[in-house]
Design a protein around this motif. Structure first.
Motif, PDB file in Angstrom:
ATOM      1  N   GLY A  21     -41.297  58.526 108.061  1.00  0.00           N
ATOM      2  CA  GLY A  21     -42.329  57.600 108.507  1.00  0.00           C
ATOM      3  C   GLY A  21     -43.700  58.241 108.462  1.00  0.00           C
ATOM      4  N   GLY A  64     -42.483  59.377 114.260  1.00  0.00           N
ATOM      5  CA  GLY A  64     -42.106  59.054 112.887  1.00  0.00           C
ATOM      6  C   GLY A  64     -40.676  58.582 112.775  1.00  0.00           C
ATOM      7  N   GLY A 108     -39.740  55.515 114.165  1.00  0.00           N
ATOM      8  CA  GLY A 108     -39.729  54.069 114.302  1.00  0.00           C
ATOM      9  C   GLY A 108     -39.592  53.551 115.712  1.00  0.00           C
ATOM     10  N   ASN A 123     -39.329  50.164 108.632  1.00  0.00           N
ATOM     11  CA  ASN A 123     -38.551  50.559 109.810  1.00  0.00           C
ATOM     12  C   ASN A 123     -37.723  49.393 110.356  1.00  0.00           C
ATOM     13  OD1 ASN A 123     -39.260  53.392 110.360  1.00  0.00           O
ATOM     14  ND2 ASN A 123     -41.322  52.615 110.639  1.00  0.00           N
ATOM     15  N   THR A 135     -49.471  56.901 114.320  1.00  0.00           N
ATOM     16  CA  THR A 135     -49.359  56.211 113.040  1.00  0.00           C
ATOM     17  C   THR A 135     -50.723  55.900 112.437  1.00  0.00           C
ATOM     18  OG1 THR A 135     -47.242  55.246 113.685  1.00  0.00           O
ATOM     19  CG2 THR A 135     -48.428  54.170 111.890  1.00  0.00           C
ATOM     20  N   GLY A 188     -38.611  55.945 107.903  1.00  0.00           N
ATOM     21  CA  GLY A 188     -39.436  55.055 107.109  1.00  0.00           C
ATOM     22  C   GLY A 188     -39.926  55.740 105.845  1.00  0.00           C
ATOM     23  N   ASN A 189     -40.123  54.957 104.814  1.00  0.00           N
ATOM     24  CA  ASN A 189     -40.655  55.392 103.511  1.00  0.00           C
ATOM     25  C   ASN A 189     -39.610  56.093 102.635  1.00  0.00           C
ATOM     26  OD1 ASN A 189     -43.174  54.502 104.458  1.00  0.00           O
ATOM     27  ND2 ASN A 189     -43.785  56.563 105.088  1.00  0.00           N
ATOM     28  N   GLY A 236     -36.531  52.267 103.778  1.00  0.00           N
ATOM     29  CA  GLY A 236     -36.209  52.952 105.022  1.00  0.00           C
ATOM     30  C   GLY A 236     -34.706  52.981 105.208  1.00  0.00           C
TER      31      GLY A 236
END
Length: 327
Positions: A278, A115, A117, A162, A201, A31-32, A41
């Motif tokens: 993530g 991290g 997902g 994600n 998270t 993610g990110n 992602g």
């Protein structure tokens, strides 16, 4: 496993077993991608979650079991409304006005708080499987809103960085209402290293609460533009210039022992860039070839080991797989 081509998909056809159940997997994801917080992602060829769904007469969603060798899997809630996969199926039922329900079993393969997902993968696998049991299955893009509803149970917000790449494969831009697959050069590979750490998270998002200076936001926007242009053109130089996170990484890095050394090891091996996957603690790096990525992976693992943490490294095409039905 071969990489899937991102994009629209035909309607999935059910593959039911003798009990009338359908199985689907969803891959882990990054993610990110550093520079695209809550926006970008990509899926990876590595760990996965599996959902087994069957149609039931009762107008409800129930979770029969959650299994897996993942630490903490047995503590995940069986109450559907408190579980990402359960909530995704509740949203599906409610939106379509279904007269029947679903029973769900989850097989967790993605570590919790990694991290990678894991919470998103459970709900994506569940909706892909449940969709195949509908009298009129929906196109893949229509499943996005239900997956977002499920993901929000875990993260406290609706963000698709994600779930979108899990649904479509490869690199995806995820807005509140749309999944946009992006071009990915075939030579682009990633190393994703997951240490034996857990970072929740909600804690990782809490450190982002303070405002950012305008000049930092402007500079980050420039990096994002360079990164997206680099993907479109297949230009490694633009990717290298753009894959720099000025917003999230500086605040989250102190939460991940060994991160700085892992990133340095990746860059020393020629990575185009490296950052936090993530919410962390997993770390990813992009490379111009599979050979480069495989050469870097041991050094990245060693950097976590030097900080006192064992880890696993996954070498994967950036154009990773999408969620699919399985036998």
């Amino acid at each position: 496993m071969s990489a899937a081509t991102p994009g629209s998909s035909p309607i999935d056809a059910a593959r039911t077993d003798a009990a009338g159940s359908v199985r689907a997997f969803a891959p882990a994801s990054v993610g990110n991608i550093g520079v695209g917080f809550d926006l970008l992602g990509h899926s990876i060829d590595g760990p996965r979650d599996v959902a087994v769904v069957r149609r039931i007469a009762a107008p409800e969603v129930r979770i029969a079991a959650i299994r897996g060798d993942v630490a903490g899997a047995d503590s995940l809630p069986l109450e559907a409304a408190r579980n990402t996969a359960g909530q995704a199926l509740i949203a599906l039922r409610d939106k379509l006005g279904l007269g029947h329900g679903f029973e769900l079993e989850l097989e967790k393969g993605i570590p919790l708080g990694s991290g990678l997902g894991g919470s998103a993968a459970s709900c994506v696998a569940a909706v892909v499987a449940a969709n195949a049991l509908l009298d009129a299955p929906l196109p893949r893009e229509a499943l996005y809103e239900f997956a977002l509803d499920g993901e929000s149970v875990s993260s406290g917000s609706r963000h698709g960085d994600n779930v979108a790449p899990m649904l479509l494969g490869g690199v995806v831009m995820a807005t509140a209402t749309r999944m946009i697959p992006l071009a990915v050069p075939s030579w682009l590979y990633a190393v994703v290293v997951h240490p034996d750490q857990v970072l929740e998270t909600r804690r990782a998002r809490a450190v982002l609460a303070d405002p950012y200076p305008l000049h930092t936001v402007v500079e980050q926007s420039a990096h994002l533009a360079l990164f997206l242009t680099g993907l479109q053109r297949g230009d490694a130089g633009l990717l290298r210039e753009g894959l720099v996170d000025l917003l999230v990484e500086p605040r989250r890095a102190p939460l991940i022992p060994g991160f700085a050394a892992v990133k340095a090891a990746a860059l020393d091996h020629g990575a185009l860039g490296a950052s936090i996957s993530g919410a962390g603690p997993s770390t990813f790096a992009w490379f111009e070839s599979e050979a480069q990525a495989r050469a870097a992976a041991p050094s990245m693992r060693q950097a976590f080991a030097d900080a006192g943490f064992d880890s696993r490294a996954y070498v994967t095409p950036v154009a990773g797989p999408r969620a699919e039905l399985i036998a």
